[in-house]
Design a protein around this motif. Structure first.
Motif, PDB file in Angstrom:
ATOM      1  N   LYS A 203      80.684  53.434 -21.773  1.00 10.29           N
ATOM      2  CA  LYS A 203      80.047  53.746 -20.495  1.00 10.29           C
ATOM      3  C   LYS A 203      79.303  52.502 -20.006  1.00 10.29           C
ATOM      4  O   LYS A 203      78.253  52.148 -20.529  1.00 10.29           O
ATOM      5  N   ASP A 204      79.908  51.830 -19.008  1.00  7.53           N
ATOM      6  CA  ASP A 204      79.383  50.530 -18.594  1.00  7.53           C
ATOM      7  C   ASP A 204      78.728  50.534 -17.218  1.00  7.53           C
ATOM      8  O   ASP A 204      78.432  49.481 -16.658  1.00  7.53           O
ATOM      9  N   GLY A 205      78.479  51.714 -16.678  1.00  9.80           N
ATOM     10  CA  GLY A 205      77.842  51.769 -15.373  1.00  9.80           C
ATOM     11  C   GLY A 205      76.368  51.397 -15.438  1.00  9.80           C
ATOM     12  O   GLY A 205      75.708  51.548 -16.470  1.00  9.80           O
ATOM     13  N   GLU A 206      75.864  50.917 -14.311  1.00  6.16           N
ATOM     14  CA  GLU A 206      74.463  50.510 -14.235  1.00  6.16           C
ATOM     15  C   GLU A 206      73.520  51.652 -14.601  1.00  6.16           C
ATOM     16  O   GLU A 206      72.575  51.496 -15.375  1.00  6.16           O
ATOM     17  N   TRP A 207      73.818  52.849 -14.067  1.00 10.86           N
ATOM     18  CA  TRP A 207      72.938  53.986 -14.307  1.00 10.86           C
ATOM     19  C   TRP A 207      73.133  54.571 -15.698  1.00 10.86           C
ATOM     20  O   TRP A 207      72.219  55.214 -16.237  1.00 10.86           O
ATOM     21  N   ASP A 208      74.301  54.319 -16.308  1.00 11.86           N
ATOM     22  CA  ASP A 208      74.479  54.703 -17.709  1.00 11.86           C
ATOM     23  C   ASP A 208      73.496  53.924 -18.584  1.00 11.86           C
ATOM     24  O   ASP A 208      72.867  54.479 -19.490  1.00 11.86           O
ATOM     25  N   GLN A 209      73.386  52.642 -18.289  1.00  8.56           N
ATOM     26  CA  GLN A 209      72.464  51.809 -19.058  1.00  8.56           C
ATOM     27  C   GLN A 209      71.019  52.208 -18.808  1.00  8.56           C
ATOM     28  O   GLN A 209      70.204  52.264 -19.744  1.00  8.56           O
ATOM     29  N   VAL A 210      70.703  52.507 -17.549  1.00 14.71           N
ATOM     30  CA  VAL A 210      69.342  52.950 -17.233  1.00 14.71           C
ATOM     31  C   VAL A 210      69.000  54.210 -18.015  1.00 14.71           C
ATOM     32  O   VAL A 210      67.912  54.330 -18.608  1.00 14.71           O
ATOM     33  N   GLU A 211      69.940  55.157 -18.057  1.00 15.27           N
ATOM     34  CA  GLU A 211      69.696  56.408 -18.780  1.00 15.27           C
ATOM     35  C   GLU A 211      69.500  56.149 -20.270  1.00 15.27           C
ATOM     36  O   GLU A 211      68.667  56.785 -20.921  1.00 15.27           O
ATOM     37  N   GLY A 212      70.282  55.187 -20.807  1.00 16.74           N
ATOM     38  CA  GLY A 212      70.136  54.857 -22.220  1.00 16.74           C
ATOM     39  C   GLY A 212      68.758  54.307 -22.539  1.00 16.74           C
ATOM     40  O   GLY A 212      68.111  54.729 -23.503  1.00 16.74           O
ATOM     41  N   PHE A 213      68.291  53.373 -21.712  1.00 12.85           N
ATOM     42  CA  PHE A 213      66.972  52.794 -21.949  1.00 12.85           C
ATOM     43  C   PHE A 213      65.866  53.823 -21.742  1.00 12.85           C
ATOM     44  O   PHE A 213      64.873  53.848 -22.480  1.00 12.85           O
ATOM     45  N   GLU A 214      66.037  54.689 -20.761  1.00 12.20           N
ATOM     46  CA  GLU A 214      65.025  55.708 -20.517  1.00 12.20           C
ATOM     47  C   GLU A 214      64.994  56.747 -21.639  1.00 12.20           C
ATOM     48  O   GLU A 214      63.964  57.373 -21.888  1.00 12.20           O
ATOM     49  N   ALA A 215      66.114  56.928 -22.317  1.00 15.12           N
ATOM     50  CA  ALA A 215      66.145  57.843 -23.461  1.00 15.12           C
ATOM     51  C   ALA A 215      65.449  57.247 -24.678  1.00 15.12           C
ATOM     52  O   ALA A 215      65.130  57.964 -25.628  1.00 15.12           O
ATOM     53  N   GLY A 216      65.224  55.918 -24.641  1.00  9.66           N
ATOM     54  CA  GLY A 216      64.513  55.266 -25.736  1.00  9.66           C
ATOM     55  C   GLY A 216      65.286  54.210 -26.483  1.00  9.66           C
ATOM     56  O   GLY A 216      64.816  53.693 -27.504  1.00  9.66           O
ATOM     57  N   ALA A 217      66.497  53.840 -25.998  1.00  9.69           N
ATOM     58  CA  ALA A 217      67.280  52.801 -26.679  1.00  9.69           C
ATOM     59  C   ALA A 217      66.591  51.447 -26.549  1.00  9.69           C
ATOM     60  O   ALA A 217      65.898  51.168 -25.569  1.00  9.69           O
ATOM     61  N   ASP A 218      66.801  50.596 -27.555  1.00 10.60           N
ATOM     62  CA  ASP A 218      66.227  49.250 -27.541  1.00 10.60           C
ATOM     63  C   ASP A 218      67.197  48.219 -26.985  1.00 10.60           C
ATOM     64  O   ASP A 218      66.786  47.169 -26.510  1.00 10.60           O
ATOM     65  N   ASP A 219      68.500  48.515 -27.064  1.00 11.49           N
ATOM     66  CA  ASP A 219      69.508  47.597 -26.547  1.00 11.49           C
ATOM     67  C   ASP A 219      70.743  48.406 -26.186  1.00 11.49           C
ATOM     68  O   ASP A 219      70.899  49.560 -26.606  1.00 11.49           O
ATOM     69  N   TYR A 220      71.645  47.790 -25.408  1.00 14.18           N
ATOM     70  CA  TYR A 220      72.810  48.503 -24.884  1.00 14.18           C
ATOM     71  C   TYR A 220      73.963  47.512 -24.828  1.00 14.18           C
ATOM     72  O   TYR A 220      73.845  46.434 -24.231  1.00 14.18           O
ATOM     73  N   LEU A 221      75.077  47.842 -25.470  1.00 14.44           N
ATOM     74  CA  LEU A 221      76.237  46.953 -25.528  1.00 14.44           C
ATOM     75  C   LEU A 221      77.481  47.752 -25.156  1.00 14.44           C
ATOM     76  O   LEU A 221      77.718  48.829 -25.696  1.00 14.44           O
ATOM     77  N   THR A 222      78.261  47.233 -24.205  1.00 15.24           N
ATOM     78  CA  THR A 222      79.427  47.976 -23.738  1.00 15.24           C
ATOM     79  C   THR A 222      80.698  47.532 -24.474  1.00 15.24           C
ATOM     80  O   THR A 222      80.847  46.376 -24.861  1.00 15.24           O
ATOM     81  N   LYS A 223      81.602  48.490 -24.675  1.00 13.53           N
ATOM     82  CA  LYS A 223      82.906  48.226 -25.270  1.00 13.53           C
ATOM     83  C   LYS A 223      83.881  47.774 -24.177  1.00 13.53           C
ATOM     84  O   LYS A 223      83.793  48.275 -23.058  1.00 13.53           O
ATOM     85  N   PRO A 224      84.822  46.893 -24.499  1.00 13.83           N
ATOM     86  CA  PRO A 224      84.930  46.148 -25.763  1.00 13.83           C
ATOM     87  C   PRO A 224      83.839  45.087 -25.845  1.00 13.83           C
ATOM     88  O   PRO A 224      83.395  44.562 -24.820  1.00 13.83           O
TER      89      PRO A 224
END
Length: 225
Positions: free
Chosen positions: A81-102
């Motif tokens: 999931k590489d969308g901008e808002w996917d990443q925002v949701e991840g960080f807001e959930a408490g993630a420390d970093d976010y890396l997209t596949k591949p």
């Protein structure tokens, strides 16, 4: 260090496990969100690699649940999931970093190590005990002015003892962090590796850094022995 990989793609999960173990990590794998959340709650990890689209419970909910329960283990989301808002949701959930596949595997390792350096417990770039020095990034160990060659497992065991220097650590803790939960061999393998470290780091220098605490485990002396 001990890492939990929560990833439902079996081939990718196996590849991550093999690659991380080659880098000296102990790795546990969960193939769905339900098992992943349970393992993150029940065991102590140094970092968690978390997919988002998981059977059972999605990665966002796992992350938010752990943070809500006061579990602050560093989490890196690794997902398609590489969308901008996917990443925002991840960080807001408490993630420390976010890396997209591949993703680039060297970049993944670098970001994972960066997370470990930023972990709540301070992790110095170079670990020291007396005149013993271990550089986790360069994978080098020195005793005084001499460089000591260690195997990957010996290095990981020494790193774990250095991070817990002055504390008694049990065989169970060592197996969990230096090997992993799937280890089914003889737990006395720890004694073999402790002996190897003593033969390389203590006896040639007239030191006794790694102490046996009878009936309890091992302790690395804070002064390097």
């Amino acid at each position: 260090m001990r890492v939990l990989v929560v990833e439902d793609e079996k081939r990718l999960a196996a590849g991550l496990r093999n690659g991380l173990e080659a880098e000296g990590f102990a790795v546990d794998v969960a193939l769905d969100g339900t098992d992943g959340l349970w393992m993150a709650r029940e065991h102590s990890y140094d970092a968690i690699m978390l997919d988002i689209l998981l059977p059972g419970i999605n990665g966002y909910l796992i992350c938010a649940t752990l943070r809500g329960e006061g579990v602050w283990t560093p989490i890196i989301m690794v997902t398609a999931k590489d969308g901008e808002w996917d990443q925002v949701e991840g960080f807001e959930a408490g993630a420390d970093d976010y890396l997209t596949k591949p993703f680039s595997y060297p970049v993944l390792i670098a970001r994972l190590r960066a997370l470990l350096r930023r972990e709540v417990r301070e992790r110095p770039p170079v670990l020291a005990s007396g005149d013993m020095r271990l550089d986790p990034a360069a994978k080098r160990v020195h005793r005084g002015g001499a460089e000591i060659e260690l195997t990957a497992r010996e290095f990981t065991l020494l790193e774990f003892l250095l991070r817990r220097q002055g504390e008694v650590v049990s065989k169970r803790e060592i197996l969990a962090h230096v090997w992993d939960d799937d280890f089914e061999g003889d737990p006395n393998i720890i004694e073999v590796y402790v002996r190897r470290l003593r033969n390389k780091l203590d006896r040639p220098f007239g030191r006794q850094a790694i102490e046996t605490v009878r009936g309890m485990g091992y302790r690395l002396a804070v002064d390097g022995g």
